[in-house]
Scaffold this motif. Structure first.
Motif, PDB file in Angstrom:
ATOM      1  N   MET A  91     -35.791   3.007 -53.623  1.00 45.94           N
ATOM      2  CA  MET A  91     -34.759   3.661 -52.807  1.00 45.94           C
ATOM      3  C   MET A  91     -33.694   4.277 -53.732  1.00 45.94           C
ATOM      4  O   MET A  91     -33.253   3.615 -54.669  1.00 45.94           O
ATOM      5  N   PRO A  92     -33.299   5.538 -53.487  1.00 45.08           N
ATOM      6  CA  PRO A  92     -32.290   6.166 -54.357  1.00 45.08           C
ATOM      7  C   PRO A  92     -30.972   5.411 -54.313  1.00 45.08           C
ATOM      8  O   PRO A  92     -30.640   4.787 -53.308  1.00 45.08           O
ATOM      9  N   SER A  93     -30.215   5.463 -55.440  1.00 47.26           N
ATOM     10  CA  SER A  93     -28.876   4.887 -55.388  1.00 47.26           C
ATOM     11  C   SER A  93     -27.927   5.882 -54.720  1.00 47.26           C
ATOM     12  O   SER A  93     -28.368   6.899 -54.197  1.00 47.26           O
ATOM     13  N   GLN A  94     -26.635   5.582 -54.812  1.00 45.48           N
ATOM     14  CA  GLN A  94     -25.696   6.317 -53.954  1.00 45.48           C
ATOM     15  C   GLN A  94     -25.781   7.837 -54.142  1.00 45.48           C
ATOM     16  O   GLN A  94     -25.838   8.346 -55.264  1.00 45.48           O
ATOM     17  N   LEU A  95     -25.770   8.543 -53.026  1.00 43.53           N
ATOM     18  CA  LEU A  95     -25.838   9.998 -53.000  1.00 43.53           C
ATOM     19  C   LEU A  95     -24.433  10.544 -52.785  1.00 43.53           C
ATOM     20  O   LEU A  95     -23.616   9.923 -52.094  1.00 43.53           O
ATOM     21  N   THR A  96     -24.163  11.714 -53.346  1.00 46.98           N
ATOM     22  CA  THR A  96     -22.866  12.359 -53.149  1.00 46.98           C
ATOM     23  C   THR A  96     -23.063  13.523 -52.187  1.00 46.98           C
ATOM     24  O   THR A  96     -23.873  14.430 -52.461  1.00 46.98           O
ATOM     25  N   PHE A  97     -22.328  13.482 -51.096  1.00 44.59           N
ATOM     26  CA  PHE A  97     -22.583  14.396 -49.983  1.00 44.59           C
ATOM     27  C   PHE A  97     -21.341  15.251 -49.726  1.00 44.59           C
ATOM     28  O   PHE A  97     -20.307  14.743 -49.290  1.00 44.59           O
ATOM     29  N   TYR A  98     -21.457  16.535 -50.022  1.00 41.67           N
ATOM     30  CA  TYR A  98     -20.365  17.482 -49.763  1.00 41.67           C
ATOM     31  C   TYR A  98     -20.474  17.896 -48.299  1.00 41.67           C
ATOM     32  O   TYR A  98     -21.518  18.403 -47.865  1.00 41.67           O
ATOM     33  N   TYR A  99     -19.378  17.700 -47.577  1.00 44.34           N
ATOM     34  CA  TYR A  99     -19.492  17.652 -46.108  1.00 44.34           C
ATOM     35  C   TYR A  99     -18.301  18.285 -45.412  1.00 44.34           C
ATOM     36  O   TYR A  99     -17.150  18.162 -45.862  1.00 44.34           O
ATOM     37  N   ASN A 100     -18.610  18.968 -44.339  1.00 41.39           N
ATOM     38  CA  ASN A 100     -17.598  19.383 -43.359  1.00 41.39           C
ATOM     39  C   ASN A 100     -18.282  19.218 -42.003  1.00 41.39           C
ATOM     40  O   ASN A 100     -19.416  19.699 -41.827  1.00 41.39           O
ATOM     41  N   PRO A 101     -17.637  18.551 -41.052  1.00 34.95           N
ATOM     42  CA  PRO A 101     -18.331  18.278 -39.788  1.00 34.95           C
ATOM     43  C   PRO A 101     -18.669  19.535 -38.993  1.00 34.95           C
ATOM     44  O   PRO A 101     -19.583  19.511 -38.166  1.00 34.95           O
ATOM     45  N   MET A 102     -17.951  20.629 -39.239  1.00 38.48           N
ATOM     46  CA  MET A 102     -18.207  21.867 -38.498  1.00 38.48           C
ATOM     47  C   MET A 102     -19.165  22.760 -39.296  1.00 38.48           C
ATOM     48  O   MET A 102     -18.896  23.942 -39.544  1.00 38.48           O
ATOM     49  N   SER A 103     -20.252  22.202 -39.728  1.00 32.88           N
ATOM     50  CA  SER A 103     -21.207  22.958 -40.546  1.00 32.88           C
ATOM     51  C   SER A 103     -22.583  22.320 -40.407  1.00 32.88           C
ATOM     52  O   SER A 103     -22.730  21.251 -39.809  1.00 32.88           O
ATOM     53  N   ARG A 104     -23.562  22.966 -41.024  1.00 31.64           N
ATOM     54  CA  ARG A 104     -24.916  22.400 -41.016  1.00 31.64           C
ATOM     55  C   ARG A 104     -24.958  21.042 -41.715  1.00 31.64           C
ATOM     56  O   ARG A 104     -25.950  20.321 -41.598  1.00 31.64           O
ATOM     57  N   ALA A 105     -23.921  20.703 -42.451  1.00 34.35           N
ATOM     58  CA  ALA A 105     -23.882  19.382 -43.085  1.00 34.35           C
ATOM     59  C   ALA A 105     -23.936  18.270 -42.032  1.00 34.35           C
ATOM     60  O   ALA A 105     -24.378  17.153 -42.331  1.00 34.35           O
ATOM     61  N   ALA A 106     -23.516  18.563 -40.814  1.00 34.47           N
ATOM     62  CA  ALA A 106     -23.594  17.551 -39.748  1.00 34.47           C
ATOM     63  C   ALA A 106     -25.053  17.169 -39.483  1.00 34.47           C
ATOM     64  O   ALA A 106     -25.356  16.023 -39.130  1.00 34.47           O
ATOM     65  N   ILE A 107     -25.965  18.119 -39.674  1.00 30.70           N
ATOM     66  CA  ILE A 107     -27.400  17.816 -39.470  1.00 30.70           C
ATOM     67  C   ILE A 107     -27.869  16.837 -40.546  1.00 30.70           C
ATOM     68  O   ILE A 107     -28.576  15.865 -40.270  1.00 30.70           O
ATOM     69  N   VAL A 108     -27.444  17.099 -41.772  1.00 30.78           N
ATOM     70  CA  VAL A 108     -27.851  16.211 -42.872  1.00 30.78           C
ATOM     71  C   VAL A 108     -27.222  14.832 -42.706  1.00 30.78           C
ATOM     72  O   VAL A 108     -27.841  13.811 -43.001  1.00 30.78           O
ATOM     73  N   ARG A 109     -26.008  14.800 -42.190  1.00 33.82           N
ATOM     74  CA  ARG A 109     -25.386  13.487 -41.973  1.00 33.82           C
ATOM     75  C   ARG A 109     -26.193  12.669 -40.960  1.00 33.82           C
ATOM     76  O   ARG A 109     -26.365  11.455 -41.125  1.00 33.82           O
ATOM     77  N   TRP A 110     -26.672  13.340 -39.937  1.00 31.56           N
ATOM     78  CA  TRP A 110     -27.535  12.663 -38.966  1.00 31.56           C
ATOM     79  C   TRP A 110     -28.754  12.084 -39.696  1.00 31.56           C
ATOM     80  O   TRP A 110     -29.100  10.913 -39.518  1.00 31.56           O
TER      81      TRP A 110
END
Ligand SMILES: N[C@@H](CCC(=O)N[C@@H](CS)C(=O)NCC(=O)O)C(=O)O
Length: 204
Positions: free
Chosen positions: A1-20
């Protein structure tokens, strides 16, 4: 399993899909909030990571940079096999899974842009997505039998297509709100615990 990932995020963007998807696979991830209003995504430190200046952007522990929503989703499904969200490589089901992941990025996304933003109409035979109506007809057939794109099995392709259909509804794209098949599918996939966690958890 990968160790901690760094996720550049804004909830009003396609990043919300990746967060899901990060929630679906129960990944360990640290959020770096990106404020579009403040121009964070156009600052040199972010452009050094993703020269497109776009979200989602995911950085692995060895500093590999992943961009493009369906690519990130596909990687996460493979990197966390215990979540069971990707069929076996080489299987027929894997082919269908790729079909819908790629269809989202290469057909649904540009067709949606055509339908909601463009005024000119390109020739159906020379654009990869044909027409918006072809795309919606095709998706309705794909999810019509259901409950998911792969039949009984929920997969990462449903995260991407489900989120994109939800998003199309938010943009009042044609044929989304009035399609019972699409609305039932969106309701089904967004009723998942991981989706609710992704929408509910604090941003940092
Ligand atoms: N092809 C990319 C598209 C990414 C994209 O366009 N992201 C938008 C937000 S949904 C963005 O970061 N826009 C900020 C900008 O371009 O300035 C993907 O599938 O992830």
């Amino acid at each position: 399993m990968p160790s901690q990932l760094t996720f550049y995020y804004n909830p009003m963007s396609r990043a919300a899909i990746v967060r899901w998807m990060l929630e679906e696979v129960d990944a360990d991830y640290a959020i770096v909030p990106i404020d579009f209003e403040a121009g964070d995504n156009r600052k040199p430190d972010f452009l050094a990571i993703n020269p497109m200046g776009k979200l989602p952007t995911l950085v692995l522990d060895d500093l590999t940079v992943l961009t493009e929503t369906p690519a990130i989703i596909a990687w996460l499904a493979d990197a966390y096999p215990e979540a069971g969200l990707a069929p076996e490589p080489g299987s027929a089901e894997r082919g269908t899974y790729y079909r819908w992941l790629f269809f989202g990025g290469t057909c649904f996304e540009p067709a949606l842009t055509d339908a909601t933003m463009r005024k000119d109409v390109l020739p159906k035979s020379s654009v990869g997505w044909g027409t918006y109506h072809d795309v919606i007809d095709t998706l309705e057939i794909a999810i019509g039998e259901g409950p998911y794109l792969l039949g009984e099995r929920f997969s990462a392709a449903d995260v991407y297509i489900g989120a994109e259909l939800f998003w199309a509804g938010m943009f009042a794209a044609p044929r989304i709100a009035e399609s019972r098949v699409i609305q039932d599918y969106v309701a089904r996939v967004t009723n998942r615990d991981a989706y609710k966690r992704a929408m509910a958890v604090p941003d940092a």
